[in-house]
Design an enzyme around this catalytic site. Structure first.
Site, PDB file in Angstrom:
ATOM      1  N   SER A 206       0.827  -1.202   0.000  1.00 48.97           N
ATOM      2  CA  SER A 206       0.000   0.000   0.000  1.00 48.97           C
ATOM      3  C   SER A 206       0.867   1.260   0.000  1.00 48.97           C
ATOM      4  O   SER A 206       1.635   1.480  -0.936  1.00 48.97           O
ATOM      5  CB  SER A 206      -0.967  -0.040   1.185  1.00 48.97           C
ATOM      6  OG  SER A 206      -2.050   0.817   0.977  1.00 48.97           O
ATOM      7  N   ASP A 391      -9.604  -6.914  -3.954  1.00 48.60           N
ATOM      8  CA  ASP A 391      -8.887  -5.702  -3.550  1.00 48.60           C
ATOM      9  C   ASP A 391      -9.657  -4.459  -3.997  1.00 48.60           C
ATOM     10  O   ASP A 391     -10.116  -4.387  -5.142  1.00 48.60           O
ATOM     11  CB  ASP A 391      -7.502  -5.709  -4.198  1.00 48.60           C
ATOM     12  CG  ASP A 391      -6.472  -4.924  -3.406  1.00 48.60           C
ATOM     13  OD1 ASP A 391      -6.836  -3.886  -2.837  1.00 48.60           O
ATOM     14  OD2 ASP A 391      -5.312  -5.359  -3.372  1.00 48.60           O
ATOM     15  N   HIS A 419      -7.392  -6.201   0.205  1.00 46.54           N
ATOM     16  CA  HIS A 419      -6.241  -5.300   0.213  1.00 46.54           C
ATOM     17  C   HIS A 419      -5.104  -5.829   1.082  1.00 46.54           C
ATOM     18  O   HIS A 419      -3.930  -5.687   0.741  1.00 46.54           O
ATOM     19  CB  HIS A 419      -6.685  -3.925   0.703  1.00 46.54           C
ATOM     20  CG  HIS A 419      -5.624  -2.875   0.653  1.00 46.54           C
ATOM     21  ND1 HIS A 419      -4.921  -2.579  -0.499  1.00 46.54           N
ATOM     22  CD2 HIS A 419      -5.134  -2.047   1.614  1.00 46.54           C
ATOM     23  CE1 HIS A 419      -4.050  -1.607  -0.245  1.00 46.54           C
ATOM     24  NE2 HIS A 419      -4.155  -1.283   1.033  1.00 46.54           N
TER      25      HIS A 419
END
Length: 445
Positions: A206, A391, A419
């Site tokens: 991320s 995701d 995610h």
């Protein structure tokens, strides 16, 4: 105190409790007799950098010998299979774990051996190195490698130096973004020098994927391969690039988005209608009402972070974190969920620092102010993109970016995962990392 339910000692204990779980994962379902006979050794502690209040929390895992005490033959696996659960955990500790608290302990400086590859794992916003507790033992079995995991400076259990940025109407957006990026990137580079790592396989999740990309662009000769795990900041969004910069963080709040709140839904993200998986991976939330959007936008522009809201909530902070973790990570065992919840609360209770970079790097909607779409083409090393099939981050932006890149690239979507794909489906995630690191690249992926 009554208002704050966290302290330095409690934060260390929360990290130790979560990381101690990695001791009980067994390789290929086979248990050794005890941790003392294991060839896997893990240490965690602070690595001091130059300057005031700059220390990077580090986890190091390596193999000290061949696993002669562990019989991995088919017969042994079948005979001892009853000793492990469906996650590969055993009641017998498999790994020697040494929790360090001193900042001058030379044992936290551990260069790779000759011929050994350094795999450096970097967490996302609001998270910490403890989030990968289900992956470390498996990753540590990658041949000829040593695992390092860090908490970004100003995040997790690393120290919290002041995060300051100044801008005027004449300051360019890119200069503000670059200053914020350098807060983390230069900390990682100094840490690399201290660890005497010549080249590394950089794994970033991320926001950690975004920052790992920026590091690889600035120090390409130090990155062997780049693995971007659901990275934020790839897509272009003209409105985001024109959005006003936030106010500097307030000094009165002296107190990780990936973990303590849910980011806004990207309406271009695929699979919104996908059926819930057996692990109950959550979908992105519905679009907020107009007043909620205005409130969130105002908070973003004023640099009010999820962590500062939690700190302001005082004794109600643990309940806020629990409400998130019990929903997002409901597939975890009850004791795992409890330890992860405590870990998130305590690292979020620490003084505000690196968290304030979020709104200088990303605009409302989690679009980058300086998108990676414009920058990925300049990477000099093989690059892999990993996404969860559920995701909320749109993998199609990476597909588009790959067409502009001159280096070997690959993109893989992990099934039964969102995610946080490394937590949602550890076996598939670990297998993907193993393949990326051990298989040769021919540019055909």
């Amino acid at each position: 105190t009554w208002w704050s339910r966290s302290s330095k000692e409690q934060a260390q204990l929360a990290e130790a409790r979560l990381l101690s779980r990695l001791q009980y994962f067994s390789f290929k379902g086979v248990a050794s007799t005890s941790a003392d006979n294991s060839s896997t050794v893990a240490r965690v502690g602070l690595v001091p950098l130059s300057g005031k209040n700059r220390q990077i929390n580090t986890l190091i895992i390596h193999q000290i010998s061949s696993p002669s005490s562990v019989d991995t033959s088919k017969a042994a696996v079948e005979a001892k299979d009853h000793e492990t659960d469906d996650q590969g955990r055993t009641p017998i500790a498999q790994t020697r774990l040494d929790m360090k608290t001193a900042t001058d302990d030379e044992s936290m400086i551990s260069p790779p051996a000759p011929g050994e590859s350094a795999i450096v794992v970097c967490h996302g916003y609001g998270a910490g190195l403890g989030f990968f507790f289900r992956n470390y033992l498996s990753l540590s079995q990658i041949p000829n490698s040593k695992i390092y995991a860090i908490d970004w400076l100003g995040m997790g259990s690393s120290s919290r130096p002041d995060f300051k940025f100044k801008h005027t109407p004449k300051t360019s957006m890119k200069n503000v973004v670059r200053d914020s990026e350098d807060f983390f990137v230069e900390g990682l580079e100094e840490w690399r020098q201290i660890q005497q790592i010549e080249k590394m396989v950089l794994v970033g999740h991320s926001l950690g994927g975004y920052l790992s990309t920026v590091y690889a662009l600035k120090y390409p000769h130090r990155v062997e391969k780049l693995i971007l795990v659901s990275p934020v900041g790839i897509p272009e969004n003209p409105e985001a690039q024109m959005a006003p910069l936030p106010s500097p963080p307030s000094q009165q709040d002296n107190d990780s988005q990936d973990s303590t709140h849910t980011q806004p839904k990207d309406t271009t993200s695929p699979n919104h209608s996908q059926t819930q998986t057996q692990q109950s991976i959550p979908r992105a939330p519905p679009a907020p009402s107009s007043w909620v959007r205005k409130l969130a936008l105002g908070a973003w522009e004023r640099n009010i972070t999820p962590q500062s809201i939690m700190r302001f909530s005082g004794p109600f902070g643990p309940s806020l974190v629990a409400a998130y973790t019990s929903r997002r990570f409901s597939f975890l065992e009850e004791d795992e969920l409890r330890d992860l919840n405590n870990y998130i609360y305590h690292i979020s209770s620490k003084s505000g620092s690196g968290e304030y970079a979020l709104s200088t790097i990303l605009a409302p909607g989690a679009y980058a102010r300086w998108p990676l779409m414009d920058r990925l083409k300049d990477l000099k090393m093989p690059t892999v993109f990993l996404y969860g099939e559920s995701d909320w981050m749109d993998y199609r932006a990476a597909e588009k970016a790959r067409k502009t890149m001159s280096v070997p690239t690959a993109l893989k979507r992990i099934p039964n995962a969102g995610h946080h794909l490394y937590l949602d489906n550890p076996p598939a995630f670990d297998k993907a990392i193993f393949q990326v690191i051990t298989r040769p690249w021919d540019g055909s992926s």
